[in-house]
Write a protein that holds these residues in place. Structure first.
Motif, PDB file in Angstrom:
ATOM      1  N   ALA A 192      40.164  46.939  39.571  1.00 34.87           N
ATOM      2  CA  ALA A 192      41.054  45.282  39.421  1.00 34.87           C
ATOM      3  C   ALA A 192      41.873  45.464  40.472  1.00 34.87           C
ATOM      4  O   ALA A 192      42.534  47.054  41.445  1.00 34.87           O
ATOM      5  N   LEU A 193      42.445  44.449  41.476  1.00 33.66           N
ATOM      6  CA  LEU A 193      42.808  44.898  43.130  1.00 33.66           C
ATOM      7  C   LEU A 193      43.901  43.168  42.830  1.00 33.66           C
ATOM      8  O   LEU A 193      43.813  42.798  42.184  1.00 33.66           O
ATOM      9  N   ILE A 202      44.374  43.582  48.010  1.00 35.76           N
ATOM     10  CA  ILE A 202      43.791  44.796  48.802  1.00 35.76           C
ATOM     11  C   ILE A 202      42.427  45.061  48.657  1.00 35.76           C
ATOM     12  O   ILE A 202      42.407  45.375  47.508  1.00 35.76           O
ATOM     13  N   ARG A 203      41.571  44.719  49.263  1.00 35.73           N
ATOM     14  CA  ARG A 203      40.444  45.284  48.989  1.00 35.73           C
ATOM     15  C   ARG A 203      39.719  46.766  49.605  1.00 35.73           C
ATOM     16  O   ARG A 203      38.764  47.575  49.138  1.00 35.73           O
ATOM     17  N   TRP A 221      36.917  41.902  38.656  1.00 36.48           N
ATOM     18  CA  TRP A 221      36.296  40.698  38.802  1.00 36.48           C
ATOM     19  C   TRP A 221      37.790  39.812  38.166  1.00 36.48           C
ATOM     20  O   TRP A 221      37.882  39.122  38.231  1.00 36.48           O
ATOM     21  N   LEU A 222      38.542  40.514  38.665  1.00 31.75           N
ATOM     22  CA  LEU A 222      39.809  40.378  38.446  1.00 31.75           C
ATOM     23  C   LEU A 222      40.839  41.246  39.415  1.00 31.75           C
ATOM     24  O   LEU A 222      41.486  41.860  40.033  1.00 31.75           O
ATOM     25  N   ALA A 240      38.494  49.969  36.432  1.00 29.18           N
ATOM     26  CA  ALA A 240      40.314  51.141  36.920  1.00 29.18           C
ATOM     27  C   ALA A 240      41.266  50.326  37.523  1.00 29.18           C
ATOM     28  O   ALA A 240      40.969  49.513  38.499  1.00 29.18           O
ATOM     29  N   ALA A 241      42.217  50.870  37.849  1.00 29.90           N
ATOM     30  CA  ALA A 241      43.199  50.381  38.501  1.00 29.90           C
ATOM     31  C   ALA A 241      43.681  51.495  39.595  1.00 29.90           C
ATOM     32  O   ALA A 241      44.255  52.932  38.784  1.00 29.90           O
ATOM     33  N   ARG A 242      44.804  50.866  40.914  1.00 34.62           N
ATOM     34  CA  ARG A 242      44.723  52.164  41.843  1.00 34.62           C
ATOM     35  C   ARG A 242      47.003  51.908  41.274  1.00 34.62           C
ATOM     36  O   ARG A 242      46.748  50.126  42.186  1.00 34.62           O
ATOM     37  N   ILE A 243      47.679  52.117  40.536  1.00 31.71           N
ATOM     38  CA  ILE A 243      49.259  52.069  40.120  1.00 31.71           C
ATOM     39  C   ILE A 243      49.743  52.864  40.798  1.00 31.71           C
ATOM     40  O   ILE A 243      49.560  53.890  40.772  1.00 31.71           O
TER      41      ILE A 243
END
Length: 338
Positions: A192-193, A202-203, A221-222, A240-243
């Protein structure tokens, strides 16, 4: 000084802060013609226009900037004087207007507000969603809470808590894609971006371990600027995500989410920041609110998950923030070091 002139100054400052006469009237709860009339009367008395009416949104005339800022300070001092008389020798009472971004409302304030009311029943809290705004005056708020770095403005800035980036997904996601042993492996994972308040996606995620620093490009894709929008695909095992860790406690505690790369430190995690109007900072109801926020965030940070990780270092503003955010024409924010 006549009452009508003080009211005219109040309306003038509101027009500048809200960017127009109609918006100022809505903010003040009065009619637009009355705002026009008093501002025009003030301009007639001074013999010069105070508003640049050719600009959209409206802004101060160049020669009136200092006058309007002095008027703002005068009004703040008068409000503080009034409030000190009302609050003197009494328990905290009155209303505090708090703007907060949705992720703060959901993960920091929602569970804490009943405790605040039980402790200070005579303080009324008016909550407003700050949306994409980061300007205390334009929001008409006494205080603002956000994850991030507020732009400089005429307010007191306090960092309530530092946060830690965690790369998380469901156990099923890691079983399907494999658990990454190094940040560079994330380049092949659907992630997730996040989109910044300035529209920049933020890529690239930056990590550090010892003397090694790694920057990895991620894709998925999101793309979203809303944290709640990421929860469904995250918890369903699609991404997956960075949170930041202060918003992940439920998912980590029950095992729904599993963090990886815990021996790496994610760079540029946003702090939990508080902005306060200078004129209200010493009022009992505001001090009570600040003390309660400190207590609440201390509870959050004391129960960080996963347990046993090193202390979170102070955050550093990322390059995209430094490039996009320009200092305000008002005085810079005073920093409360506590």
């Amino acid at each position: 000084m006549a009452i009508h002139k003080l009211r005219g100054l109040e309306y003038l400052v509101a027009v500048v802060d809200q960017g127009g006469f109609n918006a100022a009237a809505r903010h003040l709860g009065v009619s637009a013609p009355s705002v026009h009339r008093l501002v025009q009367a003030l301009e007639a008395e001074l013999g010069t226009p105070l508003i640049d009416r050719s600009a959209q949104p409206l802004k101060p005339a160049a020669h009136a900037l200092a006058y309007i800022e002095r008027a703002r300070s005068l009004l703040d001092e008068l409000r503080e004087l009034d409030a000190s008389l009302r609050d003197q020798s009494h328990a905290p009472r009155g209303k505090i207007v708090v703007a907060a971004h949705s992720v703060v409302l959901q993960f920091v304030l929602a569970d804490a507000l009943p405790r605040f009311h039980a402790r200070y029943p005579e303080v009324h809290v008016e909550l407003t969603d700050a949306g994409s705004s980061r300007d205390l005056a334009r929001l008409g708020a006494d205080a603002m809470l956000q994850f991030g770095w507020p732009p400089e403005q005429d307010a007191i800035l306090r960092t309530l808590a530092e946060t830690r980036w965690l790369v998380v997904a469901t156990p099923a996601y890691w079983a399907r894609h494999g658990t990454p042993a190094h940040p560079s492996a994330l380049a092949g994972y659907p992630c997730a971006l996040f989109k910044t308040p300035f529209g920049e996606v933020i890529r690239r995620w930056s990590f550090e371990r010892g003397g090694e620093r790694v920057e990895v490009g991620v894709d998925g894709w999101l793309v979203s600027d809303s944290r709640p929008a990421l929860d469904a695909p995250l918890y369903s095992g699609q991404l997956a995500a960075r949170i930041n860790d202060l918003t992940l406690h439920p998912g980590l505690a029950n095992g729904t989410l599993q963090p990886v790369l815990l021996d790496w430190h994610g760079l540029n995690a946003p702090p939990l920041s508080l902005l306060l109007r200078r004129s209200l900072a010493r009022q009992p109801r505001v001090r009570a609110w600040v003390d309660f926020l400190v207590e609440t965030t201390d509870r959050l940070t004391a129960h960080r998950l996963p347990a046993g990780l090193p202390p979170v270092p102070a955050s550093v503003r990322p390059d995209w923030w430094r490039k996009r955010v320009q200092p305000s024409p008002r005085r810079g924010a005073a920093v409360d070091p506590r």
